[in-house]
Scaffold this active site. Structure first.
Site, short mmCIF file in Angstrom:
data_model
loop_
_atom_site.label_atom_id
_atom_site.label_comp_id
_atom_site.label_asym_id
_atom_site.label_seq_id
_atom_site.Cartn_x
_atom_site.Cartn_y
_atom_site.Cartn_z
N CYS A 1 0.83 -1.21 0.00
CA CYS A 1 0.00 0.00 0.00
C CYS A 1 0.87 1.26 0.00
CB CYS A 1 -0.91 -0.01 1.23
SG CYS A 1 -1.79 1.52 1.49
N ASP B 1 -0.66 16.74 -0.75
CA ASP B 1 -0.99 15.97 -1.95
C ASP B 1 0.00 16.32 -3.06
OD1 ASP B 1 -3.88 14.49 -2.99
OD2 ASP B 1 -2.44 15.17 -4.50
N HIS C 1 -3.49 0.47 8.39
CA HIS C 1 -4.13 0.29 7.08
C HIS C 1 -5.63 0.03 7.24
CE1 HIS C 1 -4.47 -0.55 2.83
NE2 HIS C 1 -5.28 -1.53 3.16
N ASN D 1 -13.09 10.28 -0.88
CA ASN D 1 -13.56 9.45 -1.99
C ASN D 1 -13.56 7.99 -1.53
OD1 ASN D 1 -13.66 11.73 -3.72
ND2 ASN D 1 -11.46 11.54 -4.08
N GLY E 1 -14.73 7.54 -6.75
CA GLY E 1 -13.53 8.17 -7.28
C GLY E 1 -12.27 7.90 -6.48
N HIS F 1 -8.26 8.05 3.41
CA HIS F 1 -7.65 9.37 3.50
C HIS F 1 -8.71 10.45 3.40
CE1 HIS F 1 -7.46 8.06 -0.71
NE2 HIS F 1 -7.65 9.32 -1.05
N HIS G 1 -9.09 14.29 2.20
CA HIS G 1 -8.52 15.44 1.50
C HIS G 1 -8.95 16.70 2.23
CE1 HIS G 1 -7.61 13.49 -2.52
NE2 HIS G 1 -8.51 12.63 -2.07
#
Ligand code: 5GP
Ligand code: ZN
Length: 119
Positions: free
Chosen positions: A7, A33, A49, A93, A99, A106, A108
């Site tokens: 990952c 990002d 994870h 997402n 998406g 995560h 954003h």
């Protein structure tokens, strides 16, 4: 704590792949990002994870609460302007139709003066 050796974000959280760090504690890592949509665009991830928001349940309440309550502090620290004239966008997402490209949970956080590069 569980990690997936294949990952990308597990490798970033463990420092095996370099990233521009925004924040770190025992459970959470945040980093810029690589392809920002906005003047401020960073990602917050659990160090453990978790594939996506589809996998979370009651045992993750404290972790997700900590992540979400860190958002205002980190957003302002990274240059978002104060609410209400400023502000930011929080996006997670989830799955193919949501998406999601990287299958490690995560958040954003995007903000800064308009126009943005995307979105
Ligand atoms: P998703 O589409 O899964 O919600 O978002 C994945 C995000 O991870 C994208 O915005 C993409 O730019 C970012 N990303 C992908 N690979 C890397 C990387 O190696 N380093 C960093 N810092 N960001 C990445
Ligand atoms: Zn992972």
């Amino acid at each position: 704590m569980t990690h997936d050796p294949n990952c990308l974000f597990c490798k970033i959280a463990q420092g095996q792949i370099p990233s521009r760090k925004v924040y770190e504690d025992d459970q959470i890592y945040a980093f810029h990002d690589i392809h920002p949509w906005a003047p401020v665009h960073f990602l917050m991830i659990p160090k453990a994870h978790i594939a996506s928001l589809a996998q979370v349940d009651g045992q993750h309440e404290a972790l997700l609460g900590r992540m979400m309550t860190l958002v205002p502090k980190l957003a302002l620290q990274e240059g978002c302007n104060p609410y209400p004239e400023g502000g930011w966008r929080v996006v997670t997402n989830t799955g193919a139709e949501g998406g999601q490209e990287v299958h490690h949970l995560h958040i954003h956080v995007m903000g800064g003066p308009r126009p943005w590069f995307k979105g």
